[in-house]
Design a protein around this motif. Structure first.
Motif, PDB file in Angstrom:
ATOM      1  N   GLY A 113      61.300  43.216 -14.645  1.00  0.00           N
ATOM      2  CA  GLY A 113      60.789  42.773 -15.942  1.00  0.00           C
ATOM      3  C   GLY A 113      60.768  41.249 -15.937  1.00  0.00           C
ATOM      4  N   CYS A 114      60.169  40.700 -14.870  1.00  0.00           N
ATOM      5  CA  CYS A 114      60.296  39.255 -14.589  1.00  0.00           C
ATOM      6  C   CYS A 114      59.429  38.389 -15.492  1.00  0.00           C
ATOM      7  CB  CYS A 114      59.942  38.982 -13.132  1.00  0.00           C
ATOM      8  SG  CYS A 114      58.229  39.372 -12.722  1.00  0.00           S
ATOM      9  N   GLY A 115      58.561  39.021 -16.326  1.00  0.00           N
ATOM     10  CA  GLY A 115      57.710  38.214 -17.191  1.00  0.00           C
ATOM     11  C   GLY A 115      56.819  37.316 -16.368  1.00  0.00           C
ATOM     12  N   GLU A 116      56.671  36.072 -16.810  1.00  0.00           N
ATOM     13  CA  GLU A 116      55.734  35.202 -16.092  1.00  0.00           C
ATOM     14  C   GLU A 116      56.417  34.370 -14.998  1.00  0.00           C
ATOM     15  OE1 GLU A 116      56.017  31.591 -17.317  1.00  0.00           O
ATOM     16  OE2 GLU A 116      57.777  32.835 -17.733  1.00  0.00           O
ATOM     17  N   GLY A 117      57.594  34.813 -14.572  1.00  0.00           N
ATOM     18  CA  GLY A 117      58.172  34.316 -13.327  1.00  0.00           C
ATOM     19  C   GLY A 117      59.033  33.068 -13.425  1.00  0.00           C
ATOM     20  N   TYR A 118      59.387  32.664 -14.649  1.00  0.00           N
ATOM     21  CA  TYR A 118      60.162  31.435 -14.811  1.00  0.00           C
ATOM     22  C   TYR A 118      61.505  31.540 -14.081  1.00  0.00           C
ATOM     23  CZ  TYR A 118      62.709  27.682 -17.201  1.00  0.00           C
ATOM     24  OH  TYR A 118      63.455  26.569 -17.486  1.00  0.00           O
TER      25      TYR A 118
END
Ligand SMILES: C[S@@+](CC[C@H](N)C(=O)[O-])C[C@H]1O[C@@H](n2cnc3c(N)ncnc32)[C@H](O)[C@@H]1O
Ligand SMILES: [Zn+2]
Length: 275
Positions: free
Chosen positions: A93-98
């Motif tokens: 669930g890394c989202g946009e990778g921040y």
């Protein structure tokens, strides 16, 4: 490392396609990631964050408000994997990778980010290209059907994302660790005081992780001054309150140009119980 989401056999990469022995194939997108959601799971209503949410989160995170958390997670992950030669870490669930990109600074680690939102994963690829990061791979996939073989990873990280007891236990090696970050009781309490007449503190998240032992929980808490309406609204759109706030609460927020907020995070470390 990937397995076929349809038949669970190993996937092999040939040119720009991942194949399994049963003839299922998954194209690698132009940006370099693969979509491993089965067609029935590609349901537009259940496909995670949309482009606007991804953009708002990117703009907020890139201001550095959560950098302390990212560094804390990376340092914890580094300690956990320090005795392992070439650690494998999954950001689920890394989202946009921040956080994935900050974690990629761990020497010799291979990092795999998955998220159910293809917009988020598309953004992860832009982030790694922009920063010249070489040790991260990304796939569109669900935390509840991880596209990795059994006992593949040393560590799974889940930050403000859904958590799967069964899948995390399946994919972790013996003694593998899990880091779960969730909001502390006071997280964003000032924002909630503007939105609601009776703001409540957050209750601890119950994940039902019965295949894991909780090793420890720590808290990271600090206050920050948000000094533009844009930052306030980006933060708001990252929260669950975005979907359930009455119009007068939203109006108050739209008129605000500065806000001091508490950012508070619970960081739990678990260990897989059985092999
Ligand atoms: C609140 S965001 C957190 C993203 C990132 N970890 C961060 O903190 O910036 C939750 C993320 O979980 C993703 N998500 C929701 N359901 C999911 C699932 N079943 N499997 C994988 N990711 C999922 C969403 O698309 C979204 O990117
Ligand atoms: Zn297959």
């Amino acid at each position: 490392m990937y397995i076929c989401p349809i038949c669970r056999k190993k996937l092999k990469k040939l040119d720009k396609v991942w194949h399994c022995q049963n003839g299922h194939s998954f194209d690698i997108a132009r940006k370099g990631y693969v979509n491993l959601l089965t067609t029935k799971k590609r349901n537009p209503g259940k496909s995670g964050d949309n482009p606007e949410m991804v953009k708002a989160r990117t703009m907020f995170l890139d201001k550095g408000y959560y950098l302390s958390l990212a560094q804390e997670v990376r340092n914890t992950a580094r300690k956990i994997t320090s005795e392992i030669d070439d650690p494998v870490i999954i950001d689920s669930g890394c989202g946009e990778g921040y956080y994935t990109c900050v974690t990629s600074k761990i020497e010799k680690a291979s990092i795999y980010g998955i998220d159910i939102s293809k917009y988020a994963i598309d953004h992860c690829m832009s982030r790694v290209h922009l920063n010249g990061i070489k040790n991260c791979e990304f796939a569109v996939a669900s935390s509840f059907e991880l596209p990795f073989r059994d006992r593949f990873a040393d560590l799974i990280i889940s930050i403000f994302a859904p958590v799967s007891n069964d899948e995390y236990a399946r994919v972790l090696k013996k003694g593998g660790k899990l880091i779960v970050v969730s909001p502390s009781p006071k997280h964003l309490i000032e924002l909630k005081s503007i939105l609601y007449v009776e703001p409540y503190e957050n209750k601890p998240n119950i994940y039902g992780l019965n295949k894991f032992d909780l090793l420890r929980e720590s808290f990271l808490e600090y206050r920050c001054q948000l000094s533009s309406n844009e930052d306030i609204l980006h933060l708001f759109s990252m929260t669950p309150y975005y979907y359930k706030t009455p119009a007068d609460g939203v109006k108050k927020l739209e008129e605000l140009n500065s806000l001091q907020v508490t950012f508070g995070f619970s960081i739990r470390i678990y260990e897989k119980k059985f092999d």
